[in-house]
Design an enzyme around this catalytic site. Structure first.
Site, PDB file in Angstrom:
ATOM      1  N   SER A  50       9.850   3.139  -4.008  1.00 11.31           N
ATOM      2  CA  SER A  50       8.547   2.627  -3.573  1.00 11.31           C
ATOM      3  C   SER A  50       8.206   1.251  -4.127  1.00 11.31           C
ATOM      4  O   SER A  50       7.353   0.557  -3.576  1.00 11.31           O
ATOM      5  CB  SER A  50       7.432   3.614  -3.971  1.00 11.31           C
ATOM      6  OG  SER A  50       7.418   3.800  -5.376  1.00 11.31           O
ATOM      7  N   ASP A  76      -2.104   0.942  -8.350  1.00  5.73           N
ATOM      8  CA  ASP A  76      -2.394   2.374  -8.274  1.00  5.73           C
ATOM      9  C   ASP A  76      -1.795   3.056  -9.497  1.00  5.73           C
ATOM     10  O   ASP A  76      -1.475   2.392 -10.486  1.00  5.73           O
ATOM     11  CB  ASP A  76      -1.905   2.974  -6.945  1.00  5.73           C
ATOM     12  CG  ASP A  76      -0.394   2.886  -6.758  1.00  5.73           C
ATOM     13  OD1 ASP A  76       0.321   2.601  -7.744  1.00  5.73           O
ATOM     14  OD2 ASP A  76       0.084   3.100  -5.629  1.00  5.73           O
ATOM     15  N   HIS A  91       2.198   1.663  -9.410  1.00  5.95           N
ATOM     16  CA  HIS A  91       2.749   0.406  -8.893  1.00  5.95           C
ATOM     17  C   HIS A  91       1.955  -0.823  -9.321  1.00  5.95           C
ATOM     18  O   HIS A  91       0.727  -0.780  -9.372  1.00  5.95           O
ATOM     19  CB  HIS A  91       2.812   0.470  -7.363  1.00  5.95           C
ATOM     20  CG  HIS A  91       3.565   1.658  -6.859  1.00  5.95           C
ATOM     21  ND1 HIS A  91       2.927   2.831  -6.484  1.00  5.95           N
ATOM     22  CD2 HIS A  91       4.886   1.869  -6.697  1.00  5.95           C
ATOM     23  CE1 HIS A  91       3.840   3.707  -6.105  1.00  5.95           C
ATOM     24  NE2 HIS A  91       5.037   3.157  -6.235  1.00  5.95           N
TER      25      HIS A  91
END
Length: 366
Positions: A37, A327, A330
């Protein structure tokens, strides 16, 4: 003597071929991205998985102000590297827009939730695990060959730049996911790190077999210090020591493995990008770099905004530029810019054996 009609046709064909060659010569080098991600720019939008970033407020600072599938408020690391290459961002391989001349830019095969191991991220279901990402890289090369011919396709891949980011999920979404996970019962932390490195080496060797010749391999960031780990594993917001210990073992082993692999291949194919140190810089002393906090996420809920997903009902900070973390896991775009700056120009504490600017300079002379 050729008939005039055939001669004119031959001249026209040669002109078109020459023009096509010129287009390829002036095209910025292709860029290929693999991993999780931290570098996914939208593949998971097309997959049946819960690991998605395709709804607001993701993308709030992206040029379109819309979510793209990037786990960021704006640009992620591959976007910023593309910017430095003088190229547009790579498209997700699964995007229907990846066709024609867009193939010359490269492709992004990354998928949020994946790890080095196949059992990492099983809770996310339909994600593109590394073996599948590599299969899609082969498929991409077939499409590219159909566009420019096999020989030119091989050249584009060989001369391309590759970024691969794996390992973080093997800790937070596998070994440390639950108190007594299968892997934590199977391995001690040092032995687990060695196992991961052995499996990672196989992935890198396969990348080489598929034609990759310039590969940036990132280490793992300070996972124990991300808002999620602070929220769930600490009393007073300190970094989670066991997770940090795992990172401190994994990253040096990764550098050691890369050095050995390059030695075996007789060339500096793989470059260790110590993004973990870049992230640690920001986490340890955010104020020095113009941030106000590395403890709390900009978007989330619960302690340090580190619980659950970033959604439209989450707490959302008004100024993303003063937060290290977007978040629970990240970095913000601004934090990513610091990481990429060190990829480009960092000394051997950040890039081993050389930084990206040196690579680009060397390759321009070849």
């Amino acid at each position: 003597m050729y008939p005039l009609k055939e001669l004119l046709a031959a001249v026209a064909f040669a002109f078109v071929a020459m023009q096509g060659s010129l287009v390829l010569e002036t095209q910025a080098r292709a860029f290929f991205v693999f991993g999780d991600s931290l570098v996914d720019n939208g593949n998971n939008n097309y997959l049946p998985t819960t690991a998605r970033a395709d709804s607001p407020p993701y993308g709030i600072d992206y040029p379109t102000r819309r979510p793209t599938g990037r786990f960021s408020n704006g640009f992620n690391i591959p976007d910023l590297i593309s910017e430095e290459l003088g190229s547009e961002s790579t498209l997700p391989f699964l995007s229907p827009e990846l066709r024609g001349e867009k193939l010359l830019v490269g492709a992004n095969f990354a998928s949020a939730g994946v790890g080095i191991l196949n059992d990492t991220g099983i809770q996310f279901v339909g994600i593109l695990r590394p073996a599948r990402q590599l299969q899609l890289f082969e498929e991409y090369q077939g499409r590219l060959a159909a566009l420019v011919g096999s020989e030119q396709a091989t050249t584009i891949v060989n001369q391309g730049l590759v970024l691969i980011t794996l390992g973080g999920n093997d800790f937070v979404n596998n070994y440390f996911l639950v108190p007594y996970s299968f892997r934590s019962r199977q391995y001690s932390i040092p032995d687990y790190c060695k196992y991961l490195i052995t499996e990672y080496r196989k992935i890198l060797v396969r990348l080489y077999e598929l034609g990759a010749r310039r590969v940036l391999v990132t280490g793992t960031g300070p996972l124990g210090c991300v808002p999620e780990e602070r929220a769930t594993r600490s009393r007073n917001g300190e970094c989670a020591p066991e997770v940090q210990r795992a990172v401190s073992i994994f990253n040096p082993l990764l550098v050691q493995m890369i050095k050995g692999l390059n030695s075996d291949l007789g060339s500096n194919i793989f470059v260790a990008a110590n993004t973990g140190k870049s992230s640690a810089d920001l986490v340890t002393n955010p104020g020095e770099y113009g941030f106000e906090t590395a403890q709390e996420a900009c978007c989330g809920q619960g302690r340090y905004n580190g619980i659950g997903l970033c959604t439209v009902v989450s707490n959302l900070c008004p100024n993303r530029d003063v937060y290290v973390f977007w978040d629970a896991f990240h970095p913000t775009e601004r934090a990513n810019r610091y990481i990429v700056r060190n990829i480009l120009r960092g000394n051997t504490d950040y890039m081993n054996p050389m930084n990206l600017s040196t690579i680009l300079d060397l390759d321009s002379r070849a």
